[in-house]
Write an enzyme that holds these catalytic residues in place. Structure first.
Site, mmCIF file in Angstrom:
data_model
loop_
_atom_site.group_PDB
_atom_site.id
_atom_site.type_symbol
_atom_site.label_atom_id
_atom_site.label_comp_id
_atom_site.label_asym_id
_atom_site.label_seq_id
_atom_site.Cartn_x
_atom_site.Cartn_y
_atom_site.Cartn_z
ATOM 1 N N LYS A 110 0.612 4.570 6.793
ATOM 2 C CA LYS A 110 0.091 5.573 5.588
ATOM 3 C C LYS A 110 0.698 6.862 5.890
ATOM 4 O O LYS A 110 1.477 7.311 6.780
ATOM 5 C CB LYS A 110 -1.483 5.926 5.798
ATOM 6 C CG LYS A 110 -2.287 4.411 5.909
ATOM 7 C CD LYS A 110 -2.348 3.877 4.506
ATOM 8 C CE LYS A 110 -3.022 2.510 4.813
ATOM 9 N NZ LYS A 110 -3.018 1.653 3.445
ATOM 10 N N SER B 55 0.829 -1.140 -0.063
ATOM 11 C CA SER B 55 -0.074 -0.162 0.101
ATOM 12 C C SER B 55 0.844 1.274 0.084
ATOM 13 O O SER B 55 0.433 2.255 -0.237
ATOM 14 C CB SER B 55 -0.914 -0.123 1.006
ATOM 15 O OG SER B 55 -0.144 0.297 2.315
#
Length: 305
Positions: A144, A74
């Protein structure tokens, strides 16, 4: 033999030796003499050294820095599967909060990792994971990039660019072939206002990241509470050929980005993190081995991670 005045010859003792002889004799015995300090055996010191090392490892893991592994795609290409990152856990103790552009590790805010199997560790694994010497199977953390902080308006239309407070971001870190915004009806198109004490986060691999966009139906509407942030990832520490820092990209420093920040976007306020623990600071200087064994950061979920 006495001299003419009856005094003993100063060069001889009653035992027939010299003063130097007496000093030599006193220090040559094998037994324990008065004032003799025998060095402690290495094997007696070893348990003490092990305990000290474990305590220091626990302090470092808890208050200073911790290593995490990257098991998903990701955050490509900024981070690859198998990378180990060092996360700064110290500065939040001084009241520092995440900024736009930082790569942060945070606890799963609202079951983002639902459906992921969690293996049950044995007793030894639980102890070792507690002190940071092996990965923890129970912790569910994600990594993230921070796109918006409290008061920001974040928007995606079409394929992009991604907009923050009306300013277009130049995002060279986005995975090659991806578009800054995703054209889908699951959350790729949005306009949100970030409440105070929360973050809007997105993965650099935009079309393969289960991030704030795809969790807008949870209790925080896809936002991450600042209180759930473990720390900022500052260094790619392993493998060696991928070593490097993780600086804030220049696009987040562009003029005017803060000009349109909305002060009205305030709903939930996060309590202060607390006072800094000054007693652990010397550990940073003492510690010679920089790499901490990795703990899991993120697990792939339903095609997105």
């Amino acid at each position: 033999m006495a001299g003419p005045g009856g005094a003993a010859d100063p060069a001889h003792s009653a035992s027939g030796g010299t003063p130097d002889d007496r000093r030599t004799d006193a220090g040559s015995g094998d037994g324990d003499g008065d004032g003799q300090n025998k060095p402690r055996s290495f094997w007696k010191e070893l348990p003490i050294l092990v305990v000290i090392a474990l305590v220091l490892a626990l302090l470092i893991k808890t208050f200073l820095a911790q290593a995490f592994s990257i098991p998903s795609d990701s955050m490509q290409n900024t981070l690859q599967q198998g990378d180990r990152v060092l996360v700064d856990k110290l500065t939040p103790w001084f009241g520092s909060e995440p900024e736009r552009g930082e790569v942060v590790v945070f606890h799963d805010p609202s079951d983002w990792l639902r459906g992921e199997p969690t293996p049950e560790p044995n007793a030894v694994q639980k102890v070792l994971s507690f002190i940071g010497l092996m990965p923890s199977a129970q912790e569910k953390d994600l990594i993230k990039r921070v796109i918006g902080v409290g008061g920001d308006t974040v928007e995606c239309n079409g394929t992009g660019p991604l907009m923050v407070n009306g300013k277009a971001l130049n995002e060279p870190y986005v995975y090659p072939g991806n578009t800054p915004c995703s054209q889908d009806d699951m959350g790729g198109q949005f306009k949100v206002q970030v409440p105070k004490g929360f973050l809007w986060v997105m993965g650099d691999h935009r079309q393969n990241s289960r991030d704030s966009r795809y969790n807008q139906d949870d209790k925080y509407h896809g936002m991450v509470p600042v209180k759930d942030v473990v720390g900022r990832a500052i260094v790619k520490a392993w493998p060696i050929n991928r070593w490097g820092t993780l600086p804030i990209p220049d696009t987040f420093d562009q003029p005017g980005l803060n000009d349109q920040k909305s002060p009205a976007a305030a709903s939930l306020t996060v309590a202060p993190q607390g006072a800094a623990i000054a007693a652990v600071l010397p550990v940073v200087l003492w510690r010679r081995r920089g790499r901490v064994l990795a703990e899991p950061v993120e697990r792939t979920t339903s095609g997105r991670s």
